[in-house]
Structure formats: structure tokens, C-alpha cells
Motif scaffolding. Sequence first.
Motif, short mmCIF file in Angstrom:
data_model
loop_
_atom_site.label_atom_id
_atom_site.label_comp_id
_atom_site.label_asym_id
_atom_site.label_seq_id
_atom_site.Cartn_x
_atom_site.Cartn_y
_atom_site.Cartn_z
N GLU A 14 23.75 13.12 119.71
CA GLU A 14 22.29 12.99 119.83
C GLU A 14 21.89 14.23 118.89
O GLU A 14 20.77 14.23 118.24
CB GLU A 14 21.99 13.19 121.14
CG GLU A 14 20.23 12.90 121.20
CD GLU A 14 19.61 11.87 120.81
OE1 GLU A 14 18.50 11.92 120.37
OE2 GLU A 14 20.28 10.66 120.66
N SER B 120 13.04 0.38 120.99
CA SER B 120 12.73 1.51 120.73
C SER B 120 11.09 1.75 120.98
O SER B 120 10.44 0.75 121.08
CB SER B 120 12.90 1.94 119.29
OG SER B 120 12.06 1.33 118.43
N SER C 121 18.68 8.09 124.40
CA SER C 121 18.77 7.17 123.30
C SER C 121 19.54 6.09 123.41
O SER C 121 19.27 5.01 122.69
CB SER C 121 18.98 8.14 122.10
OG SER C 121 20.51 8.81 122.50
#
Length: 460
Positions: A12, A79, A85
Motif C-alpha cells: 500500500e 472504488s 484498499s
Amino acid sequence: MTGPEATAEEVERLLQARWPETRIEPSLVRMQALMQLMDDPQSRYPVVHITGTNGKSSTARMVDELFRALGLRTGRFTSPHLESSRERICLNGEPITEERYVATFAEIEPYLKMVDDGFGVPEDAQHVPVSYFETMTAMAYAAFADAPVDVAIVEVGMGGTWDATNVADGRIAVITPIGIEHAKYLGDTIAQIAGEKAGIIKPGATAILAAQEQEAAEVLLARCAEVGAVAAREGVEFGVVDRQVAVGGQMLSVQGLDARYDELLLHLWGEHQASNAACALAAVEAFFGTESTQVMSEDVVREAFFEMTSPGRLEVVRTSPTTLVDATHNPAGMRATVRTLQESFDFSRLIGVFAAASDKDIAGMLELLEPVLDEVVITRNNSSRSDDIDGTARIAVEYFGADRVVVEPDLPEAINTAVTIAEEGEHFAGVGVLVTGSVYTAGDARKLFNPDRKKPWEKS
């Protein structure tokens, strides 16, 4: 290069170091080069492609639920995310595991470097490294091919024509209601924005069109005619026939493309969610074509509707007082939120907690909220794009008056303040708190409440 011993947190950090998804360079050249290097994973499975202004993620989740109820292995890309995420890339309804997340990034990392260096990118194209969003899209397409999945449900990030996801050719294109947003990139009229979003409608596809303003509908139908796509319109070829508020949601009757489905209990509130569900049903029917009536029994559809969820969309994360987390971030969405609050909830006193990104129509959202909120607490979320709190407070005072506006920069304290205000006086019964204004605000609030993963209607 990233090795198998890397952690999801390390991946990430590498992703966040890339060109940010909030800085858009409208082009498909990097994604096309990247997909070619990766041997076009997006072409190895059929795709249901979803765009629009509001309702994309909810509709994607509903399509996913229906496909899985029918026994298909699914991949879903949406998204932004609420908390992690990894939520953006789901396999069979669950976020990609940390191990697969790391492995997928490691698999595509060498290709990212090549495209960053300009390999496969036309010389006359603007030199921009592969962005965070483009990388996540590539990871999703790779993960779906590796799984493998029977079908991928892919939500557009912004627009359609040049969106990173549009390297895939969707067999089904779903267009949720179109409104004004991202005018800098998409245009400042409904027709211009519809033109950008129509870019996901590919030759020979079926386009599932939610009810649209006339100028958007005209553009979408013209695109269908241009590329030889079949158009199915909400309110004409399919749609909600009947809708009744029910305990914990609403009871629907939906006319699909090929059959009518009655007594569908949807544990989501609002006319907009009923519309999303109808679009999802029509998309799945179109996917199966002439076989849909054999494949989609009413019992299976009813079970799928019962299981549909949409985290962060008027989600109850606490009772006593009832606390709702809502990811609405534009006036069109807030209008639907307000209608739903008035229709489905009976609050004697409702206090808002509001934090939004600086590039959003803050005034438009607060103006819509004013009639349903007794007071509003202005705060910030953890995003770097969270608006200047004093500026937001000044806008709030214009609509609410100074006596109905409280400023608390810390989100947890803002929520506590809202609860205290809600429970003051003689209105303890039927009081509530609404946390809204941004996907990031909703995500931060969900982390604080850590709602049970069990659905609210399930027994312990």
C-alpha cells in the motif's frame, strides 16, 4: 522489486507513492501498454461494466450478489474504498486476501516499471507514470484472470471513455443516473458528462440504462445506435413495479427484461436503492440472454435480494441513538439521502456530522441537509482533501444559522458531540445521528464503530 515476504502495508505504501488518483491525466495509453505487457488479462472473462454519477458501487455489489446466488465465480472492482484498499478487489464477494494482494502486485510490478519508463507509450503522449488507480485496476484484472472468475463486475473510476477500466470491453454496460460532477474532467453539462460515460457502451453490448434526465438519455441512446448496442431502459423495458417500506428496508416487485419478480425484500432504504436493484437484475438477465428464465428462478432472486448490502450507504452502525453512516458526497446523492430519511425513518431529532472534500459542492449538500437536521457538527476526516473546516462552517452558518452549527475538528469527538446534542431535551426517543459528506468520512466513522460483520437482521 517486491518479494513474497512483503506485507500488504508495504504494498500500500508503494501504491500511495504513485501518481495519485486525484490527479487525472485523461488517457488510456498507459493502461493499453500495461495490459498488452500483461497479455490482456481483462479479455479472459466477460465483464459487466458500470458507470454513472451515483449508485455505481451499490449496483456493482447487487450484480455480484445475484451472480453468486446463481453459482458463478465473481470478481468485483469498485472504488474508492471505505477502510482498506483490498476492498476494491473482491473475489466471490470477499476482499482479496493479503497474500494474494501482495502476490498480484509483485506479478505486475516489472510491467509497471516498463510503462513508467515509456515502453509501449506513444512518443507524443504526455509522460506520466502509471497512477495509483491504474495500478489497482491492473491488479484487479490480473487477479480475476488468475482466480479465475466466471464474470467480472467492474465499476468505472471517473467518466468512462478514458477511464482506466475501459480497456475492457463489457458485454453488459450499466449506466446509473447521471448528474453534474467532476466538471473539470467530464464537462459542465449533463449531455457532455453523458457523452464521456457512454464510452463504456461497446459494439454489440447490451446497455442497461437507469432512468435519466432527457439530455442524458438522448446521448446514451445515440451511442447505442452508433455502435449497434441493445438499449434496455428503466421504466420502459424493466423497472420497479411496486415498492413498500418494510421493517429494515423495503419490499419490491420488479419487472425484469424477461420475467416479473415479486416479494423481494431488500435490506436497503430508498427509491434510489430500489432502482439500483432493478438495474442489477436487468444486467444479470441480459448477461444470460434467452436462458435467463431457466437460470433465474424467483426463489434464487429473492434470496439474492435478501442478502444485498451496501456498506456506508445509510448504514446503521449503532442503535441508541440510531447512528447512520452515509458516503454521499455530491448534491444528487444527498437529494436521494434526504428523500430516504424522510420516507424510511421517523426521527424526532436528527443531528448531522459533516465532513467533505474541498473539491465537492459543499454548499449544495448542506442546503439539502438543512430541512432534515436539527443541528450539524462540522468536522474533518483523515483525507488530505478534507476541506478547510472554518470555510465549511461558514457555509453551514449560511444555511443553518449560527445557533445550529457546532465546529469540532476531531471526528470521534464530533460524533460524541452529536450524540450528546441528540439526546438533549425531551426528544430522547427517536433521536439519531447522521455522519455524511464523503466516502472518507464514512470510512473513518466505520472504523470507529467497527460494525458487526453480521447483517443486522441475522441472529447472533
